[in-house]
Design an enzyme around this catalytic site. Structure first.
Site, PDB file in Angstrom:
ATOM      1  N   ASP A 110       0.801  -1.252  -0.106  1.00 47.67           N
ATOM      2  CA  ASP A 110       0.180   0.022   0.014  1.00 47.67           C
ATOM      3  C   ASP A 110       0.884   1.198   0.053  1.00 47.67           C
ATOM      4  O   ASP A 110       0.498   2.325   0.477  1.00 47.67           O
ATOM      5  CB  ASP A 110      -0.924  -0.008   1.188  1.00 47.67           C
ATOM      6  CG  ASP A 110      -0.402  -0.268   2.597  1.00 47.67           C
ATOM      7  OD1 ASP A 110       0.864  -0.271   2.381  1.00 47.67           O
ATOM      8  OD2 ASP A 110      -0.827  -0.261   3.532  1.00 47.67           O
ATOM      9  N   LYS A 163       5.476   1.336  15.791  1.00 44.55           N
ATOM     10  CA  LYS A 163       4.494   2.233  16.022  1.00 44.55           C
ATOM     11  C   LYS A 163       4.931   2.813  17.753  1.00 44.55           C
ATOM     12  O   LYS A 163       4.196   2.423  18.638  1.00 44.55           O
ATOM     13  CB  LYS A 163       2.969   1.558  16.501  1.00 44.55           C
ATOM     14  CG  LYS A 163       2.674   0.767  15.198  1.00 44.55           C
ATOM     15  CD  LYS A 163       1.643   1.283  14.097  1.00 44.55           C
ATOM     16  CE  LYS A 163       1.977   0.894  12.757  1.00 44.55           C
ATOM     17  NZ  LYS A 163       1.420  -0.281  12.504  1.00 44.55           N
ATOM     18  N   ASP A 220       1.878   6.063   2.249  1.00 48.79           N
ATOM     19  CA  ASP A 220       1.230   4.836   2.532  1.00 48.79           C
ATOM     20  C   ASP A 220      -0.309   5.540   2.167  1.00 48.79           C
ATOM     21  O   ASP A 220      -0.976   6.167   2.712  1.00 48.79           O
ATOM     22  CB  ASP A 220       1.122   4.452   4.121  1.00 48.79           C
ATOM     23  CG  ASP A 220       0.216   3.196   4.208  1.00 48.79           C
ATOM     24  OD1 ASP A 220      -0.850   2.916   3.667  1.00 48.79           O
ATOM     25  OD2 ASP A 220       0.699   2.334   5.245  1.00 48.79           O
TER      26      ASP A 220
END
Ligand code: GDD
Ligand code: MG
Length: 365
Positions: A110, A163, A220
């Protein structure tokens, strides 16, 4: 050379488009997302591309078959019995990836950028260690994997934090890697494994992972807002590198540039189109239509005097006369928006017909 593209997941963040089309086949700038990647891989001499999927890939197989010959690449579908995460699929495809000793590419499906694969290969071979991660800078790093360097070393990675909750840096994993086949020995068979949380930290510990700085844009595009931003970045890059793919700014209806229109689309009189507009195959645009920062997917129809901004219009959808769509509105497949209707940030499910205004962002089922 060989490559593996991680195509798993159900693309839930790109709904309602992914309710009727697998995410990798959604057209980004008039070409299935995944085709941008496969073409760039083929251009540097990749001959085997593994698509790692965890759902039945019939539609994809059918669509991609025709490109195999055209691009001279063999596309292998590697179907996971259960989602194996971002590292498990590499182990599952071991046979193809170890066909020879050459390092292989890995891509998240993506992401969009200028795909500098040739420079990546040269850099990877120059340091001789196990892996290279392409990195880019972002302002909001918390939704990505963050890379921290060894002090006094230009590329060796000291920490990889997926993250992060606290700020550790703003150079992030762009979702493109080049790895030696030895990395496969670090991954267990048939167990869901995260490349970000398990494999990379292990390679970092051995001091064998490097970063490669990406030039140019990166995005993204796995959710509508970012899909629209990514399209703007991609079109701006084309304007510099390959303007032939855009409609010339001298065209009377083009306003502000960055306009891409499929040759089969029809444009009415007195329209004002741009900047940052993509119009797909077979689209029909009426008279006096205003379009900016939007993508019209193949077969959609926009009637006279409609006004569309920051919107993705799904396949075969119809936008009525004097309708106004804005603020990250996304129409699924075969949606009808009535005449004079206003939609503000609506996410409209396939086959719906909208007859009343949508004044605040909402999912319309
Ligand atoms: N085959 C397969 N199986 N693919 C998977 C699976 C799975 O179980 N799970 C995820 N994928 C694929 C997704 O389709 C996507 O192409 C890629 O792996 C990454 O998953 P995302 O869900 O998109 O992750 P992300 O965007 O939150 O984070 C990843 O990408 C960032 C860059 O966009 C990470 O790699 C981050 O470190 C990175 O910064
Ligand atoms: Mg992603």
């Amino acid at each position: 050379m060989k490559a593996l593209i991680l195509v798993g997941g159900f693309g839930t963040r790109l709904r309602p488009l992914t309710l009727t089309m697998p995410k990798p086949l959604v057209e980004f700038a008039n070409k299935p997302m995944i085709l941008h990647q496969i073409e760039a891989l083929a251009a540097v001499g990749v001959t085997d591309v593994v698509l790692a999927v965890n759902y039945r890939p019939e539609i994809m197989e059918r669509v991609l078959k025709e490109y195999e010959e055209q691009l001279g690449v063999k596309i292998h579908f590697s179907l996971e019995p259960e989602p194996l995460g971002t590292a498990g699929p590499l182990k599952l495809a071991e046979e193809v990836l170890t066909k020879n000793d050459e390092p292989f590419f890995v891509l998240n499906s993506d992401i969009t950028c200028e795909f500098p694969f040739q420079k990546l290969v040269e850099f990877h071979k120059s340091h001789g260690d196990e892996g290279t991660i392409v990195v880019t800078k972002v302002e909001e790093p918390s939704k990505y994997g963050v890379i921290v360097h060894k002090p006094n070393h230009p590329s060796r990675i000291d920490r990889f934090v997926e993250k992060p909750v606290e700020f550790v840096g703003n150079r992030i994993n762009a979702g493109i890697y080049m790895l030696n086949t030895s990395v496969l020995r670090r991954i267990e068979k048939n167990r869901p494994t995260s490349i970000e949380q398990e494999t990379f930290p292990a390679i970092v510990k051995d001091g064998l992972l490097h970063s490669f700085d990406l030039e140019g844009f990166w995005m993204d595009v796995g959710q509508p807002k970012d899909f629209l931003t990514g399209t703007c970045l991609y079109l701006s890059s084309l304007a510099k590198k390959n303007p032939k793919l855009l409609v010339p700014n001298s065209e009377s209806y083009v306003h502000g540039g960055n306009v891409m229109i499929d040759e089969t689309a029809k444009i009415g009189k007195n329209c004002r189109i741009g900047p940052n507009v993509v119009i797909g195959k077979g689209c029909v645009i009426g008279d006096g239509v205003r379009l900016q920062r939007c993508t019209l997917l193949p077969g959609s129809k926009v009637k006279d005097h409609a006004w569309i901004k920051s919107t993705i219009v799904g396949w075969n959808s119809i936008v009525g006369k004097w309708a106004r769509l804005e603020n990250v509105t996304v129409l699924g497949d075969d949606v009808t928006i009535g005449d004079e209707i206003y939609v503000n940030g609506g996410s409209v499910l396939p086959h719906k017909s909208i007859k009343a205004n949508v004044d605040v962002p909402a999912i319309i089922m």
